[in-house]
Design a protein around this motif. Structure first.
Motif, PDB file in Angstrom:
ATOM      1  N   GLY A 144       0.847  -1.160  -0.196  1.00  0.00           N
ATOM      2  CA  GLY A 144      -0.148  -0.093  -0.309  1.00  0.00           C
ATOM      3  C   GLY A 144       0.908   1.123   0.058  1.00  0.00           C
ATOM      4  N   SER A 145       1.690   1.229   0.694  1.00  0.00           N
ATOM      5  CA  SER A 145       3.037   1.860   0.998  1.00  0.00           C
ATOM      6  C   SER A 145       3.649   2.605  -0.788  1.00  0.00           C
ATOM      7  CB  SER A 145       4.102   2.385   1.697  1.00  0.00           C
ATOM      8  OG  SER A 145       3.518   2.039   2.753  1.00  0.00           O
ATOM      9  N   ILE A 146       3.829   1.491  -1.313  1.00  0.00           N
ATOM     10  CA  ILE A 146       4.655   1.781  -2.441  1.00  0.00           C
ATOM     11  C   ILE A 146       3.454   2.307  -3.400  1.00  0.00           C
ATOM     12  CG2 ILE A 146       5.299   0.879  -4.565  1.00  0.00           C
ATOM     13  CD1 ILE A 146       6.528  -1.553  -2.493  1.00  0.00           C
ATOM     14  N   ILE A 147       2.588   2.021  -3.633  1.00  0.00           N
ATOM     15  CA  ILE A 147       1.315   2.558  -4.703  1.00  0.00           C
ATOM     16  C   ILE A 147       0.551   3.980  -4.327  1.00  0.00           C
ATOM     17  CG2 ILE A 147      -1.216   2.290  -5.487  1.00  0.00           C
ATOM     18  CD1 ILE A 147      -1.048  -0.521  -4.783  1.00  0.00           C
ATOM     19  N   GLY A 148       0.600   4.120  -2.781  1.00  0.00           N
ATOM     20  CA  GLY A 148       0.233   5.340  -2.331  1.00  0.00           C
ATOM     21  C   GLY A 148       0.897   6.347  -2.986  1.00  0.00           C
ATOM     22  N   ILE A 149       2.782   5.703  -2.926  1.00  0.00           N
ATOM     23  CA  ILE A 149       3.698   7.205  -2.374  1.00  0.00           C
ATOM     24  C   ILE A 149       4.280   7.643  -3.952  1.00  0.00           C
ATOM     25  CG2 ILE A 149       5.297   5.538  -2.907  1.00  0.00           C
ATOM     26  CD1 ILE A 149       5.379   9.202  -1.133  1.00  0.00           C
ATOM     27  N   ASP A 150       3.357   6.832  -5.098  1.00  0.00           N
ATOM     28  CA  ASP A 150       3.699   6.601  -6.690  1.00  0.00           C
ATOM     29  C   ASP A 150       2.216   7.410  -6.336  1.00  0.00           C
ATOM     30  OD1 ASP A 150       4.520   6.405  -9.300  1.00  0.00           O
ATOM     31  OD2 ASP A 150       3.794   4.470  -9.539  1.00  0.00           O
ATOM     32  N   LYS A 175       1.896  21.358 -12.598  1.00  0.00           N
ATOM     33  CA  LYS A 175       1.780  21.472 -13.965  1.00  0.00           C
ATOM     34  C   LYS A 175       0.905  22.854 -13.637  1.00  0.00           C
ATOM     35  CE  LYS A 175       1.616  19.369 -18.273  1.00  0.00           C
ATOM     36  NZ  LYS A 175       1.687  17.828 -18.725  1.00  0.00           N
ATOM     37  N   TYR A 176       0.094  22.840 -13.403  1.00  0.00           N
ATOM     38  CA  TYR A 176      -1.042  23.863 -13.438  1.00  0.00           C
ATOM     39  C   TYR A 176      -1.254  24.902 -12.528  1.00  0.00           C
ATOM     40  CZ  TYR A 176      -1.993  20.299 -17.115  1.00  0.00           C
ATOM     41  OH  TYR A 176      -2.263  19.750 -17.939  1.00  0.00           O
ATOM     42  N   ASP A 177      -0.405  24.715 -11.998  1.00  0.00           N
ATOM     43  CA  ASP A 177      -0.171  25.643 -10.912  1.00  0.00           C
ATOM     44  C   ASP A 177      -0.840  25.806  -9.660  1.00  0.00           C
ATOM     45  OD1 ASP A 177       1.629  27.647 -11.728  1.00  0.00           O
ATOM     46  OD2 ASP A 177       0.078  28.491 -13.559  1.00  0.00           O
ATOM     47  N   GLY A 178      -1.202  24.678  -9.335  1.00  0.00           N
ATOM     48  CA  GLY A 178      -2.429  24.313  -8.699  1.00  0.00           C
ATOM     49  C   GLY A 178      -1.423  24.626  -7.081  1.00  0.00           C
ATOM     50  N   TYR A 179      -2.115  23.506  -6.014  1.00  0.00           N
ATOM     51  CA  TYR A 179      -1.604  23.588  -4.184  1.00  0.00           C
ATOM     52  C   TYR A 179      -1.759  22.476  -3.425  1.00  0.00           C
ATOM     53  CZ  TYR A 179      -1.006  25.437   0.418  1.00  0.00           C
ATOM     54  OH  TYR A 179      -0.088  25.751   1.807  1.00  0.00           O
ATOM     55  N   VAL A 180      -0.764  22.190  -3.142  1.00  0.00           N
ATOM     56  CA  VAL A 180      -0.684  20.736  -2.548  1.00  0.00           C
ATOM     57  C   VAL A 180      -0.531  21.312  -0.532  1.00  0.00           C
ATOM     58  CG1 VAL A 180       0.033  18.769  -1.928  1.00  0.00           C
ATOM     59  CG2 VAL A 180      -0.455  19.596  -3.781  1.00  0.00           C
ATOM     60  N   SER A 181      -1.468  21.223   0.389  1.00  0.00           N
ATOM     61  CA  SER A 181      -1.179  21.800   1.550  1.00  0.00           C
ATOM     62  C   SER A 181      -0.248  20.486   2.423  1.00  0.00           C
ATOM     63  CB  SER A 181      -2.738  21.991   2.349  1.00  0.00           C
ATOM     64  OG  SER A 181      -2.738  20.726   2.682  1.00  0.00           O
ATOM     65  N   ASN A 182      -0.007  21.290   3.034  1.00  0.00           N
ATOM     66  CA  ASN A 182       1.378  20.746   4.021  1.00  0.00           C
ATOM     67  C   ASN A 182       0.138  19.847   4.741  1.00  0.00           C
ATOM     68  OD1 ASN A 182       3.931  22.425   3.263  1.00  0.00           O
ATOM     69  ND2 ASN A 182       3.114  23.681   4.630  1.00  0.00           N
ATOM     70  N   LEU A 183      -0.854  20.362   5.026  1.00  0.00           N
ATOM     71  CA  LEU A 183      -1.556  18.627   6.270  1.00  0.00           C
ATOM     72  C   LEU A 183      -1.849  17.686   5.253  1.00  0.00           C
ATOM     73  CD1 LEU A 183      -3.012  18.311   8.307  1.00  0.00           C
ATOM     74  CD2 LEU A 183      -5.236  19.319   7.345  1.00  0.00           C
ATOM     75  N   LEU A 184      -2.410  17.652   4.079  1.00  0.00           N
ATOM     76  CA  LEU A 184      -2.591  17.411   2.803  1.00  0.00           C
ATOM     77  C   LEU A 184      -0.734  16.348   2.625  1.00  0.00           C
ATOM     78  CD1 LEU A 184      -3.937  15.485   1.309  1.00  0.00           C
ATOM     79  CD2 LEU A 184      -3.994  16.642  -0.380  1.00  0.00           C
ATOM     80  N   LYS A 185      -0.211  16.488   2.610  1.00  0.00           N
ATOM     81  CA  LYS A 185       1.476  16.164   2.692  1.00  0.00           C
ATOM     82  C   LYS A 185       1.931  15.431   3.762  1.00  0.00           C
ATOM     83  CE  LYS A 185       3.820  19.964  -0.292  1.00  0.00           C
ATOM     84  NZ  LYS A 185       4.413  20.444  -0.311  1.00  0.00           N
ATOM     85  N   VAL A 186       1.660  15.536   4.417  1.00  0.00           N
ATOM     86  CA  VAL A 186       1.990  14.929   5.879  1.00  0.00           C
ATOM     87  C   VAL A 186       0.610  13.911   6.722  1.00  0.00           C
ATOM     88  CG1 VAL A 186       1.680  15.175   8.524  1.00  0.00           C
ATOM     89  CG2 VAL A 186       2.560  17.411   7.514  1.00  0.00           C
ATOM     90  N   VAL A 225      -0.279  11.588   3.662  1.00  0.00           N
ATOM     91  CA  VAL A 225      -0.006  10.907   3.006  1.00  0.00           C
ATOM     92  C   VAL A 225       1.603  10.264   3.137  1.00  0.00           C
ATOM     93  CG1 VAL A 225       0.430  10.721   0.871  1.00  0.00           C
ATOM     94  CG2 VAL A 225      -1.271  11.938   1.135  1.00  0.00           C
ATOM     95  N   ILE A 226       2.469  10.819   4.100  1.00  0.00           N
ATOM     96  CA  ILE A 226       3.574  10.897   4.030  1.00  0.00           C
ATOM     97  C   ILE A 226       4.221   9.689   5.217  1.00  0.00           C
ATOM     98  CG2 ILE A 226       5.635  11.016   4.659  1.00  0.00           C
ATOM     99  CD1 ILE A 226       5.505  13.661   2.615  1.00  0.00           C
ATOM    100  N   ALA A 227       2.813  10.394   6.605  1.00  0.00           N
ATOM    101  CA  ALA A 227       2.985   9.240   8.214  1.00  0.00           C
ATOM    102  C   ALA A 227       2.292   8.179   7.888  1.00  0.00           C
ATOM    103  CB  ALA A 227       1.863   9.935   8.601  1.00  0.00           C
ATOM    104  N   PRO A 228       1.306   7.936   7.035  1.00  0.00           N
ATOM    105  CA  PRO A 228       1.130   5.981   7.541  1.00  0.00           C
ATOM    106  C   PRO A 228       2.561   4.538   6.654  1.00  0.00           C
ATOM    107  CG  PRO A 228      -0.452   7.044   6.494  1.00  0.00           C
ATOM    108  CD  PRO A 228       0.352   7.799   6.873  1.00  0.00           C
TER     109      PRO A 228
END
Length: 207
Positions: free
Chosen positions: A104-110, A121-132, A134-137
């Protein structure tokens, strides 16, 4: 404590308890994911990537909640199982679940890296909360795989073989107690992060 019953381990048991079995899951899974990335993910739409991230986080959340927070406490209190049987069943279950989480980790990170690249690529924004979230698990799974499970399993073998009791482990082995507490703490972090990630990506599908 009742002495363990002498049995011949099955091939599945030997595989799950083999320390190197993690590598035999990690390497092929990574290779397959590279192939899927080149043939499927690169052409997937942003909505399809978002759906994939929603599903992987929701599925992972469900497995974690059901098997580790509901079934494990129940298993620990089944009166027909003695202490070494509980440990033996537990180490098999957690070894299997750990391998599922590695996949699941391999699939999720990819998926997340591909999704993030598409957003930026389209000038969007990814919040730090979402990054954390996804990365935490993924990070907690790595810590459990490398630092906690090997040590706990090594000590569980002594109980299964009748060389030591669980009470002796709890009272005389500092790592056994700390390892269990650390594992539970990491699982709590993992469950919370998966809930946040699943809800965030699921909400995006409404747009």
């Amino acid at each position: 404590m009742t002495a363990p019953i002498a049995t011949t381990p099955s091939k599945l048991s030997n595989y799950l308890l083999d320390p190197w079995s993690t590598v035999t899951v990690l390497v092929p899974s990574a290779a397959i994911q590279v192939l899927l990335h080149k043939t499927v993910l690169k052409d997937a739409s942003l909505r399809e990537l978002t759906l994939g991230l929603t599903l992987i986080n929701t599925f992972w959340f469900g497995i974690t909640l059901a098997t580790k927070f509901l079934e494990t406490p129940l298993l620990a209190n089944v009166p027909s199982l003695n202490e070494w049987q509980k440990l033996d069943v537990g180490r098999h279950r957690f070894s299997l679940l750990n391998k599922v989480e590695i996949i699941g980790s391999i699939i999720g990170i990819d998926l997340f890296c591909t999704w993030t690249h598409r957003i930026l690529k389209y000038d969007g924004y990814v919040s730090n909360l979402l990054k954390v979230a996804v990365i935490a698990p993924i990070a907690t799974t790595a810590i459990q795989t490398l630092c906690i499970l090997p040590g706990v399993n090594k000590r569980a073998v002594k109980v299964v073989k009748g060389e030591q009791t669980t009470r002796e482990l709890w009272e005389k082995d500092p790592f056994f107690l700390r390892g269990h507490r650390a594992y539970i703490t990491l699982e709590t972090i993992k469950l919370s992060a998966l809930a946040v990630a699943g809800l965030k990506f699921g909400t995006m599908l409404k747009n």
